[in-house]
Motif scaffolding. Sequence first.
Motif, PDB file in Angstrom:
ATOM      1  N   LEU A 197       0.870  -1.172   0.000  1.00 14.58           N
ATOM      2  CA  LEU A 197       0.000   0.000   0.000  1.00 14.58           C
ATOM      3  C   LEU A 197       0.910   1.225   0.000  1.00 14.58           C
ATOM      4  N   ILE A 198       0.434   2.333  -0.526  1.00 19.92           N
ATOM      5  CA  ILE A 198       1.265   3.538  -0.629  1.00 19.92           C
ATOM      6  C   ILE A 198       0.524   4.713  -0.005  1.00 19.92           C
ATOM      7  N   VAL A 199       1.230   5.438   0.857  1.00 18.40           N
ATOM      8  CA  VAL A 199       0.650   6.580   1.576  1.00 18.40           C
ATOM      9  C   VAL A 199       1.004   7.876   0.873  1.00 18.40           C
TER      10      VAL A 199
ATOM     11  N   LYS B 261      -5.190  15.769   4.597  1.00 20.63           N
ATOM     12  CA  LYS B 261      -5.502  14.387   4.970  1.00 20.63           C
ATOM     13  C   LYS B 261      -4.353  13.457   4.612  1.00 20.63           C
ATOM     14  N   MET B 262      -4.484  12.226   5.105  1.00 19.99           N
ATOM     15  CA  MET B 262      -3.579  11.148   4.725  1.00 19.99           C
ATOM     16  C   MET B 262      -4.389  10.134   3.933  1.00 19.99           C
ATOM     17  N   THR B 263      -3.904   9.765   2.756  1.00 19.08           N
ATOM     18  CA  THR B 263      -4.579   8.793   1.895  1.00 19.08           C
ATOM     19  C   THR B 263      -3.716   7.548   1.772  1.00 19.08           C
ATOM     20  N   ILE B 264      -4.331   6.385   1.945  1.00 20.92           N
ATOM     21  CA  ILE B 264      -3.627   5.112   1.777  1.00 20.92           C
ATOM     22  C   ILE B 264      -4.185   4.447   0.527  1.00 20.92           C
ATOM     23  N   TRP B 265      -3.358   4.368  -0.501  1.00 18.41           N
ATOM     24  CA  TRP B 265      -3.748   3.801  -1.783  1.00 18.41           C
ATOM     25  C   TRP B 265      -3.470   2.304  -1.759  1.00 18.41           C
ATOM     26  N   GLU B 266      -4.454   1.522  -2.185  1.00 22.99           N
ATOM     27  CA  GLU B 266      -4.287   0.069  -2.159  1.00 22.99           C
ATOM     28  C   GLU B 266      -4.732  -0.553  -3.476  1.00 22.99           C
ATOM     29  N   GLN B 267      -4.227  -1.735  -3.729  1.00 22.21           N
ATOM     30  CA  GLN B 267      -3.084  -2.422  -3.217  1.00 22.21           C
ATOM     31  C   GLN B 267      -2.417  -3.120  -4.379  1.00 22.21           C
ATOM     32  N   ILE B 268      -1.132  -3.441  -4.263  1.00 22.96           N
ATOM     33  CA  ILE B 268      -0.420  -4.241  -5.246  1.00 22.96           C
ATOM     34  C   ILE B 268      -0.051  -5.557  -4.587  1.00 22.96           C
ATOM     35  N   ASP B 269      -0.447  -6.661  -5.187  1.00 23.85           N
ATOM     36  CA  ASP B 269      -0.065  -7.984  -4.701  1.00 23.85           C
ATOM     37  C   ASP B 269       1.328  -8.275  -5.229  1.00 23.85           C
ATOM     38  N   ILE B 270       2.323  -8.166  -4.354  1.00 26.31           N
ATOM     39  CA  ILE B 270       3.715  -8.159  -4.828  1.00 26.31           C
ATOM     40  C   ILE B 270       4.356  -9.534  -4.854  1.00 26.31           C
ATOM     41  N   GLY B 271       3.691 -10.566  -4.380  1.00 26.53           N
ATOM     42  CA  GLY B 271       4.267 -11.897  -4.419  1.00 26.53           C
ATOM     43  C   GLY B 271       3.799 -12.730  -3.250  1.00 26.53           C
ATOM     44  N   SER B 272       4.361 -13.920  -3.117  1.00 28.90           N
ATOM     45  CA  SER B 272       3.954 -14.821  -2.044  1.00 28.90           C
ATOM     46  C   SER B 272       5.041 -15.853  -1.792  1.00 28.90           C
ATOM     47  N   THR B 273       4.851 -16.642  -0.742  1.00 29.50           N
ATOM     48  CA  THR B 273       5.777 -17.737  -0.431  1.00 29.50           C
ATOM     49  C   THR B 273       5.185 -19.078  -0.852  1.00 29.50           C
ATOM     50  N   ARG B 274       4.277 -19.065  -1.821  1.00 31.00           N
ATOM     51  CA  ARG B 274       3.714 -20.320  -2.342  1.00 31.00           C
ATOM     52  C   ARG B 274       4.662 -20.975  -3.346  1.00 31.00           C
ATOM     53  N   SER B 275       5.559 -20.196  -3.935  1.00 30.42           N
ATOM     54  CA  SER B 275       6.524 -20.740  -4.888  1.00 30.42           C
ATOM     55  C   SER B 275       7.782 -19.889  -4.831  1.00 30.42           C
ATOM     56  N   CYS B 276       8.891 -20.457  -5.341  1.00 29.64           N
ATOM     57  CA  CYS B 276      10.149 -19.710  -5.321  1.00 29.64           C
ATOM     58  C   CYS B 276      10.098 -18.506  -6.247  1.00 29.64           C
ATOM     59  N   PHE B 277       9.451 -18.645  -7.403  1.00 26.96           N
ATOM     60  CA  PHE B 277       9.354 -17.521  -8.341  1.00 26.96           C
ATOM     61  C   PHE B 277       8.602 -16.361  -7.699  1.00 26.96           C
ATOM     62  N   ASP B 278       7.484 -16.657  -7.019  1.00 29.20           N
ATOM     63  CA  ASP B 278       6.703 -15.587  -6.386  1.00 29.20           C
ATOM     64  C   ASP B 278       7.421 -15.002  -5.172  1.00 29.20           C
ATOM     65  N   ALA B 279       8.203 -15.814  -4.463  1.00 28.07           N
ATOM     66  CA  ALA B 279       8.986 -15.291  -3.338  1.00 28.07           C
ATOM     67  C   ALA B 279      10.090 -14.361  -3.838  1.00 28.07           C
ATOM     68  N   MET B 280      10.654 -14.659  -5.019  1.00 29.21           N
ATOM     69  CA  MET B 280      11.658 -13.764  -5.606  1.00 29.21           C
ATOM     70  C   MET B 280      11.049 -12.402  -5.931  1.00 29.21           C
ATOM     71  N   LYS B 281       9.763 -12.368  -6.291  1.00 23.86           N
ATOM     72  CA  LYS B 281       9.086 -11.085  -6.517  1.00 23.86           C
ATOM     73  C   LYS B 281       9.122 -10.241  -5.237  1.00 23.86           C
ATOM     74  N   VAL B 282       8.804 -10.872  -4.100  1.00 19.59           N
ATOM     75  CA  VAL B 282       8.781 -10.148  -2.827  1.00 19.59           C
ATOM     76  C   VAL B 282      10.170  -9.603  -2.510  1.00 19.59           C
ATOM     77  N   VAL B 283      11.190 -10.433  -2.663  1.00 22.07           N
ATOM     78  CA  VAL B 283      12.558  -9.999  -2.379  1.00 22.07           C
ATOM     79  C   VAL B 283      12.940  -8.811  -3.262  1.00 22.07           C
ATOM     80  N   THR B 284      12.581  -8.859  -4.531  1.00 21.79           N
ATOM     81  CA  THR B 284      12.936  -7.776  -5.457  1.00 21.79           C
ATOM     82  C   THR B 284      12.236  -6.474  -5.078  1.00 21.79           C
ATOM     83  N   VAL B 285      10.945  -6.555  -4.730  1.00 23.65           N
ATOM     84  CA  VAL B 285      10.233  -5.344  -4.293  1.00 23.65           C
ATOM     85  C   VAL B 285      10.867  -4.802  -3.012  1.00 23.65           C
ATOM     86  N   LEU B 286      11.218  -5.674  -2.083  1.00 18.25           N
ATOM     87  CA  LEU B 286      11.880  -5.221  -0.853  1.00 18.25           C
ATOM     88  C   LEU B 286      13.215  -4.554  -1.178  1.00 18.25           C
ATOM     89  N   HIS B 287      13.980  -5.109  -2.097  1.00 20.56           N
ATOM     90  CA  HIS B 287      15.231  -4.466  -2.512  1.00 20.56           C
ATOM     91  C   HIS B 287      14.964  -3.073  -3.074  1.00 20.56           C
TER      92      HIS B 287
END
Length: 367
Positions: A312-314, A320-346
Motif C-alpha cells: 500500500l502507498i501513503v 488528509k492522509m490517503t492510503i492507496w491500495e493495493q499491489i499484490d507483490i508476491g507470495s511464499t507459495r513458490s520460489c518464483f513468487d517469493a523472488m518477486k517479494v525480495v525484489t520489491v523489498l530491494h
Amino acid sequence: MQADLDQTPRPSKRLRDLDSVPQPPLSPTKSASSAAASEASEVESHQSGRLSPVKQLQLLEDFEEQPVVFCNFDDDEEGEEPEDVTAMRRATQQFADGIGILGYVDINAVISALSPIDRMRFQYSWANDLEQRCTIGSMPSTAQILEIVETARKYDHGSGVSEDEWNSEVQHPLLKLARNTSKHRQTLDIHNVKTARIEPPSLARSTVPGRVVDYVVTLNRNPATEQAWRHLRLLPGASIKSWDHTTRARHNPIAINIETKGPMKSWTDGKPQIAIWTDAWLKRLALIRGNTSGQWPALPLLIAQGHDWHLLIVSKNDQKMTIWEQIDIGSTRSCFDAMKVVTVLHWLMDWAERVWRPWLLSLPKWG
C-alpha cells in the motif's frame, strides 16, 4: 394410547461430561507453553479494544483534522493520484508481474532443485535482467528461498500454526534475507516492534485503540543523522528522546512499516492496524517538519497475510492522509513468487536511501 404403545422406548438423554472427553494433543510444532506465549504476544501486539476493524476505519475517515482515508489506485474520489505514488506503483508493479526479478548469468545453473513449474517460470525471458537487477541488490540463493517456501507450505497444512510462528519462521526470515542481499545492507536494519508502544501517548488519536505493527525497516546511524540527533528535542510527555513514535530502536529513523499476519487472520484487521500506527508516526514527523506545508513524499506500507504480500502507498498533504491500495507483490507459495517479494523489498530499501533519508535530513526543525 395405541400410538403411544407403538413408540419404541428410549432411555432418557444423558448430559455429556465434557471434562471426560479426550482432548486432541497440541500441535507437535509447539508446546503448551510456547502456544500460550504466542497467544499472549498476539493479544499484546494486536489488541484492538471493543471496536471492530470496520468501525476503526470509519473513525479514521471521520476525523475532522487530518482524516485517514483508504482508496483504490486510479480512484478519483480522493483527488488525483500524486506523481510519486504513481512512480512507486509503476516500479513495483512490474516486479509484481515478474519482470526483471532475476539477475543470473546462467539460469540453468541455479534451478535444478526447483519444482518443474518454478523451473519453467525462472526461464521466462522477461524475468531475467542481470544488469538492471543488480543495481538494487544481489540474488539470494535458490536454496535459501526454497527453504522459506517449504516451511511456509508446511505451516499452511490443515489448521496451520500460530501467527507468531508464521512471523518468526517465514515472514521474518524472508525480510532478513532481503535485507542481507540488499545493496544497502550496511545502512539499513530490521527491528521487531510488535511489543512496542506509541510514545508519548499524545501522538495517538484518543478515539481509536493504540495499534502497533510487527516489523520496521530503519535507517542506520551515520554522521548526518548523529548530528541531527544532537539537535532533536524531547517531546512533551516523553521520558527519553526518539526519532520515531516509539522508543524501540529510537536512534534509527523508521523508513518502512510492515504488518505480518497468519493466513487465518483477517486482511480487514490489518488495514486499521497499520493505518493507526502510521498516523501516529507521521504526527511525530510533523513535529520535526514544523510549519512547512505541502505534499509529503510517497511512503510504502507492507502487509503480509500468510503467504501473500501486499503493498500500500501513503500520500499526505495539509488536509488528509490517503492510503492507496493495493499491489499484490508476491507470495511464499513458490520460489518464483517469493523472488518477486525480495525484489520489491530491494527496491523499497533502495528508495529508503535515495529518497527517504535525504528528505528526513532536509527538514528544517528538529523537535
